[in-house]
Enzyme design. Sequence first.
Site, short mmCIF file in Angstrom:
data_model
loop_
_atom_site.label_atom_id
_atom_site.label_comp_id
_atom_site.label_asym_id
_atom_site.label_seq_id
_atom_site.Cartn_x
_atom_site.Cartn_y
_atom_site.Cartn_z
N HIS A 221 0.72 -1.37 0.11
CA HIS A 221 0.06 0.02 0.14
C HIS A 221 0.89 1.15 0.07
O HIS A 221 1.36 1.73 -1.02
CB HIS A 221 -1.05 -0.08 1.09
CG HIS A 221 -1.98 0.89 1.21
ND1 HIS A 221 -2.30 1.93 0.32
CD2 HIS A 221 -2.82 1.01 2.34
CE1 HIS A 221 -3.23 2.67 0.47
NE2 HIS A 221 -3.65 2.13 1.69
N HIS A 260 -2.63 -2.11 -10.04
CA HIS A 260 -3.64 -1.28 -9.15
C HIS A 260 -4.88 -2.20 -9.06
O HIS A 260 -4.99 -2.79 -10.16
CB HIS A 260 -3.79 0.05 -9.51
CG HIS A 260 -4.38 0.91 -8.30
ND1 HIS A 260 -5.74 0.89 -8.27
CD2 HIS A 260 -3.68 1.81 -7.60
CE1 HIS A 260 -5.97 1.52 -7.15
NE2 HIS A 260 -4.53 2.09 -6.67
N ASP A 311 2.56 5.30 -6.89
CA ASP A 311 4.14 5.35 -6.01
C ASP A 311 5.18 5.32 -6.90
O ASP A 311 6.39 5.49 -6.49
CB ASP A 311 4.34 3.94 -5.24
CG ASP A 311 3.27 4.06 -3.87
OD1 ASP A 311 3.61 5.21 -3.33
OD2 ASP A 311 2.42 3.20 -3.83
N1 ACO Z 1 4.74 -6.65 -10.42
C1 ACO Z 1 4.68 -7.79 -11.19
N2 ACO Z 1 3.55 -8.49 -11.29
C2 ACO Z 1 2.50 -7.61 -10.95
C3 ACO Z 1 2.28 -6.66 -10.15
C4 ACO Z 1 3.82 -6.03 -10.06
N3 ACO Z 1 3.82 -4.72 -9.56
N4 ACO Z 1 1.31 -6.12 -9.86
C5 ACO Z 1 0.40 -7.28 -10.29
N5 ACO Z 1 1.24 -8.05 -10.79
C6 ACO Z 1 0.80 -9.25 -11.45
C7 ACO Z 1 0.47 -10.46 -10.32
O1 ACO Z 1 1.68 -11.14 -10.05
C8 ACO Z 1 -0.58 -11.40 -10.85
O2 ACO Z 1 0.04 -12.03 -12.00
P1 ACO Z 1 -0.43 -13.70 -12.11
O3 ACO Z 1 -2.16 -13.59 -12.24
O4 ACO Z 1 0.29 -14.18 -13.28
O5 ACO Z 1 -0.19 -14.13 -10.74
C9 ACO Z 1 -1.30 -10.16 -11.66
O6 ACO Z 1 -0.71 -9.27 -12.01
C10 ACO Z 1 -2.61 -9.64 -10.93
O7 ACO Z 1 -2.03 -8.96 -9.62
P2 ACO Z 1 -2.68 -9.17 -8.33
O8 ACO Z 1 -2.11 -9.33 -6.96
O9 ACO Z 1 -4.22 -10.24 -8.40
O10 ACO Z 1 -3.56 -7.63 -8.39
P3 ACO Z 1 -4.08 -6.85 -7.19
O11 ACO Z 1 -5.33 -6.16 -7.67
O12 ACO Z 1 -4.33 -7.81 -5.85
O13 ACO Z 1 -2.83 -6.02 -6.79
C11 ACO Z 1 -1.58 -4.52 -6.29
C12 ACO Z 1 -2.81 -4.72 -6.55
C13 ACO Z 1 -1.46 -5.03 -4.47
C14 ACO Z 1 -1.01 -2.91 -5.80
C15 ACO Z 1 -0.37 -5.01 -7.07
O14 ACO Z 1 -0.46 -4.36 -8.35
C16 ACO Z 1 1.28 -4.77 -6.40
O15 ACO Z 1 1.71 -5.44 -5.76
N6 ACO Z 1 1.90 -3.72 -6.92
C17 ACO Z 1 3.03 -3.41 -6.46
C18 ACO Z 1 2.97 -2.66 -5.05
C19 ACO Z 1 2.55 -1.22 -5.16
O16 ACO Z 1 3.06 -0.55 -6.19
N7 ACO Z 1 1.77 -0.86 -4.39
C20 ACO Z 1 0.97 0.61 -4.46
C21 ACO Z 1 -0.28 0.66 -4.77
S1 ACO Z 1 -0.85 2.20 -5.07
C22 ACO Z 1 -1.17 2.60 -3.42
O17 ACO Z 1 -1.62 1.74 -2.57
C23 ACO Z 1 -0.86 4.03 -2.90
#
Ligand code: ACO
Length: 375
Positions: A221, A260, A311
Amino acid sequence: MPEPTVQRGLEDVVALESSLCFIDGRGGRLIYRGYDIRDLAANATFEEVAYLLWYGQLPNRGQLDELRQRLVMLRTLPPELLTILDRLPTTSSPMDVLRTAVSALALLEPTESQPGVTSIGGALRLTAALPSILGYYHRRRSGQPAPPTHPELSHAAYVLAVLRNGPIAPLDEKAMDVALTLHADHELNASTFAARVTASTLSDLYSAITSAIGTLKGPLHGGANERVMELLEEIQLPERTEEVVKAKLARHERIMGFGHRVYKVEDPRATILRDWSHRVGEEKGNLSYYDRLRRVEEVVHREKGLYPNVDLYSGSVYTLLDIPKDLFTPVFAVSRVTGWTAHVLEEYQDLRLIRPTSNYVGPTDLTYVPIDARP
Ligand code: ACO
């Protein structure tokens, strides 16, 4: 009756109605109380945005002046809180300090921290106090005297004044003001949800914000921008970007600052911050962060089809503004406290205990075994 489907992470579950913030995840738009974030970032100050979130409309000049004066007056922290801050280890994470300080402030300000209080007095207090708490702690751990309250400074300039040294250039102040505006609210994100869950039990505003700070701390987050800067440190030279990012993806590591839950296109806050990363970088003669981030973007989009979130560029802007890395997430809290408090006030006005259920998947027919009879 069939078992209800589990929505892991409450994804796509609509939990409540709110008139604070709208995210158009497919159109890449973010709206605070009817106003597009691009319009607000370009034209409004953070104080105007805070007023908008709390009162539902933009302030006129008199209302804005009054809000500014109240925020300035509330920058002063009670001496008892300073004594508590003086006892904390100087190696503490600033997010832990913030969480502890807000919790302690509730004990010292029992009127504002009454359960279910619907006035915005507590919202103003916490918004004014958060930079003061961080500034006090940061100065202390750096062996510097406590910062003054700087009554002449805007909120954005005050945040800069307490978290770093040196004069504040107008572009620095504007960059910080925009960053605060962009982070002020974001619908039912995890920390806001945590605040609303706490408020929905009729607990007090300070407890709700304590919950929110603890939730924002996590790297999925609020903590992602620190990790983005760590990635840039690892990359070092722009030409190493492809190799480093691809190696991480091959190890199934997440690249921070991408993806996201709600946006399926580029986060509009990332678009604005990309521009600010370039503007501030150009002004300071250092585009090295911007250049590496552009390359990271290109590789991650090509390899995974992921778009940047807020971010990705915020850490580069803060670094150029001389804010230490472990204060990035606390600066997020300094801004988001306006949204958290607005949500808590909204929750109190239309209160319904938030209490989902879970599908139990464990056994139901075990019989107690006395301790000496267990294997
Ligand atoms: N890097 C690599 N792969 C990713 C990323 C990432 N940043 N984000 C999503 N994916 C991939 C996952 O591995 C998954 O792949 P798969 O289906 O092959 O397993 C697919 O995309 C879907 O990912 P989920 O985790 O189901 O998506 P979710 O909606 O839960 O995730 C999240 C959202 C937690 C923000 C995620 O994109 C992430 O971890 N990002 C990195 C952390 C980040 O930047 N957080 C800041 C968010 S903005 C904020 O809170 C202010």
